[in-house]
Design an enzyme around this catalytic site. Structure first.
Site, mmCIF file in Angstrom:
data_model
loop_
_atom_site.group_PDB
_atom_site.id
_atom_site.type_symbol
_atom_site.label_atom_id
_atom_site.label_comp_id
_atom_site.label_asym_id
_atom_site.label_seq_id
_atom_site.Cartn_x
_atom_site.Cartn_y
_atom_site.Cartn_z
ATOM 1 N N HIS B 125 0.869 -1.179 0.000
ATOM 2 C CA HIS B 125 0.000 0.000 0.000
ATOM 3 C C HIS B 125 0.911 1.236 0.000
ATOM 4 O O HIS B 125 2.031 1.175 0.507
ATOM 5 C CB HIS B 125 -0.834 -0.040 1.289
ATOM 6 C CG HIS B 125 -1.918 0.980 1.392
ATOM 7 N ND1 HIS B 125 -1.665 2.294 1.706
ATOM 8 C CD2 HIS B 125 -3.266 0.876 1.240
ATOM 9 C CE1 HIS B 125 -2.818 2.952 1.752
ATOM 10 N NE2 HIS B 125 -3.796 2.117 1.472
ATOM 11 N N ASP B 202 2.998 -4.924 7.823
ATOM 12 C CA ASP B 202 1.739 -4.178 7.780
ATOM 13 C C ASP B 202 0.589 -5.176 7.917
ATOM 14 O O ASP B 202 0.279 -5.921 6.980
ATOM 15 C CB ASP B 202 1.668 -3.421 6.446
ATOM 16 C CG ASP B 202 0.345 -2.685 6.262
ATOM 17 O OD1 ASP B 202 -0.552 -2.840 7.117
ATOM 18 O OD2 ASP B 202 0.216 -1.962 5.256
ATOM 19 N N GLN B 205 -4.601 -5.649 6.835
ATOM 20 C CA GLN B 205 -5.586 -6.543 6.204
ATOM 21 C C GLN B 205 -5.518 -7.950 6.778
ATOM 22 O O GLN B 205 -6.241 -8.829 6.322
ATOM 23 C CB GLN B 205 -5.334 -6.598 4.688
ATOM 24 C CG GLN B 205 -5.385 -5.260 3.992
ATOM 25 C CD GLN B 205 -6.810 -4.741 3.846
ATOM 26 O OE1 GLN B 205 -7.786 -5.460 4.099
ATOM 27 N NE2 GLN B 205 -6.951 -3.483 3.456
ATOM 28 N N LYS B 228 -10.524 -1.127 10.247
ATOM 29 C CA LYS B 228 -10.718 -2.351 9.466
ATOM 30 C C LYS B 228 -10.982 -3.535 10.404
ATOM 31 O O LYS B 228 -11.379 -4.606 9.966
ATOM 32 C CB LYS B 228 -9.485 -2.635 8.608
ATOM 33 C CG LYS B 228 -9.219 -1.570 7.539
ATOM 34 C CD LYS B 228 -8.088 -2.011 6.633
ATOM 35 C CE LYS B 228 -7.416 -0.856 5.911
ATOM 36 N NZ LYS B 228 -8.260 -0.169 4.937
ATOM 37 N N CYS B 366 -4.802 2.554 -3.693
ATOM 38 C CA CYS B 366 -3.569 3.086 -3.091
ATOM 39 C C CYS B 366 -2.390 2.140 -3.322
ATOM 40 O O CYS B 366 -1.542 1.958 -2.455
ATOM 41 C CB CYS B 366 -3.740 3.366 -1.596
ATOM 42 S SG CYS B 366 -4.990 4.583 -1.251
#
Lengths: 139, 408
Positions: B125, B202, B205, B228, B366
């Site tokens: 991202h 990261d 997700q 999220k 993104c």
């Protein structure tokens, strides 16, 4: 809140998208302009043949969404034998229509529904920005 | 037995799932963008403002104590939820973007030199690319992209081969937001560790979809975002090894992050407070704590199992659509699907699907470098969560077929 879509994707818009007018690169163009939509990565190139302050012919090229394609199809039609000020005048009319202040002329009224779709307004403005870029003095 | 067996009851806990969009039942397939919130989260936020509103870590009055207790309880909950080694390793931020910037500016920039390299994958991202580019531009370092394959998987050996004596940090997404690929992060973390290179994962997700164990991963930094994870927007965290947090200078200065201030010099508070200046998003983090309670009650393993079922159904469904090209075909993947459709632009599909009640994202998500790799300017992305249903997949397919007829 957005209204029902059929008014955004009207038959007028869909017909222009299916069979756009003036699509392709103008072989004897005197001016080229490129505009990009950062949201989706679309690129639209407009080529113009100008004589003095008159746009004689305009054509557009690029892969774009139905809104951009239909708008480019309409705009290039409007620009045949039009004064060089026409793209800026029409763009201002489009923006005024998005604000709900006025109706845009002719077939551009098909995009009135975009006032309820702010994220898609840029799609309709892309052809105008390509035309304005084409007429920018080059370095 | 799982609470998810009664999916209607689960869905009833998410008020917005009952909304009609253009007169049609909402099919919310934009979960990778942000997740819907259960009533428990909304109530926790509301209850803070109606019953406990006060600033945290300052006031000695009852309300101040209550607010501080609720806020700090959220830190304990998040620490346990992601398997942090201790609550002091959990720094609250506004989200993943701030977490990565914090690491970029506090951890890496002070020692970054010309020629140094920051290694990140091509499927990151922008939030895991741009902060590194900013500090690289200031210091003469460079951001090196690690290769991915045509199937949208990380080229693990390729990434490891790019680790060298100049590599100062390795950044990798746990799950790709654009492709759905689940990366073998443990292999990259281990390879980086063997070379003495710190790693940042990261988890934006990943955390909403399966159990994450930061201590077992043993990465130096793990970042995630609360919205999220079914929590409020403006909440997130950096989970970092204590030694790093002790050594890092503060990212932003202000109140709460100090122990003693004088014009001769200031002594900073201990981590995590050293990195949390000013009044935080108290209501938001209390809401995030409620989201974690909710997820624990349902069970992350049950959630992962249901999402695997939905993923397989959706994959079968999409593969059956003529003229639809899936972008990314990783073997290990989440229920996130990017696709393009012959003769129809992503934005037109998304706008027209919306008018059938189906919410998907369209655009570049993104991830410009990922889109460039696959040669597409934009895709439609459908991302599912445990509260989605097989009926919704069917409704999505019907809507997609209608949209394509309209654009044909």
């Amino acid at each position: 809140m957005s209204a029902h879509p059929s008014t955004l994707y009207s038959e007028t818009v869909l017909a222009h998208n299916r069979a756009p007018h003036n699509c392709g690169c103008l072989a004897d163009a005197t001016h080229h302009g490129l505009a990009e939509n950062a949201l989706c990565g679309d690129r639209l190139e407009l080529s113009l043949r100008m004589r003095g302050d008159t746009i004689e012919v305009a054509m557009f090229d690029g892969e774009s969404c139905a809104i951009t394609t239909a708008c480019a199809s309409m705009l290039t039609g409007m620009l045949r034998d039009a004064p060089r000020t026409t793209p800026a005048t029409l763009r201002a009319a489009m923006v005024a229509m998005f604000r709900g202040d006025a109706d845009a002329p002719g077939e551009f009224a098909a995009f009135a529904e975009l006032r309820h779709h702010p994220a898609r307004q840029r799609c309709a403005l892309l052809p105008f920005d390509a035309a304005l870029a084409a007429m920018q003095p080059k370095e | 037995m799982s609470q998810l067996d009664d999916i209607a009851a689960i869905r009833a806990e998410f008020p917005q799932l009952a909304r009609l969009i253009h007169g049609k039942p909402l099919v919310y397939f934009d979960n990778a963008n942000t997740a819907q919130k259960p009533r428990a989260v909304i109530d926790a936020v509301s209850s803070y403002y109606t019953e406990h509103n006060a600033n945290v870590a300052r006031a000695v009055h009852t309300l101040g104590e209550e607010a501080t207790t609720l806020y700090e309880a959220a830190r304990d909950k998040l620490a346990r939820f992601v398997g942090a080694r201790s609550r002091e390793e959990v720094v609250f931020t506004r989200g993943t973007t701030e977490s990565i910037n914090l690491v970029a500016y506090s951890f890496l920039r002070p020692t970054l030199k010309p020629g140094d390299e920051i290694l990140v994958s091509r499927m990151e991202h922008h939030a895991n690319i741009v902060p590194w580019q900013l500090i690289a531009a200031e210091t003469g370092a460079k951001v090196v992209p690690a290769p991915i394959t045509e199937t949208g998987e990380l080229d693990v050996d390729g990434m490891i081969a790019l680790m060298n004596e100049r590599t100062r940090l390795v950044g990798l997404t746990h799950v790709s937001n654009a492709l759905g690929t689940i990366n073998p992060v443990e292999r990259i973390i281990a390879a980086a560790k063997a070379r003495g290179v710190p790693s940042l994962i990261d988890g934006s997700q990943a955390a909403p979809h399966f159990r994450v164990d930061v201590a077992a991963l043993d990465c130096d930094f793990y970042v995630l975002t609360g919205h999220k994870l079914f929590g409020p927007t403006g909440t997130g965290a950096l989970i970092a090894k204590r030694a790093h947090l002790d050594a890092m200078p503060p990212f932003m200065g202000g109140g709460e992050m100090i122990r003693k201030v004088s014009f001769d010099g200031t002594t900073f508070n201990d981590p995590p407070h050293k990195f949390e200046p000013g009044t935080p998003n108290i209501a938001g983090f209390i809401g995030l704590g409620a989201a974690i309670d909710w997820l624990n009650a349902v069970g992350m393993d049950a959630i992962a199992a249901r999402e695997t079922m939905l993923r397989d159904r959706m994959l079968d469904a999409l593969r059956g659509v003529d003229g639809l090209r899936l972008i990314g075909a990783a073997r290990e993947r989440a229920a996130v699907f990017s696709f393009v459709v012959e003769g129809a632009h992503a934005h037109d599909i998304a706008t027209l699907l919306d008018h059938e009640g189906v919410a998907v994202r369209s655009g570049h998500h993104c991830t410009h470098p990922t889109m460039q790799f696959f040669g597409v300017p934009a895709t439609v992305r459908a991302s599912l969560s445990f509260y989605n249903t097989e009926d919704e997949i069917a409704a999505f397919l019907t809507a997609l077929a209608k949209v394509r007829r309209m654009l044909a």
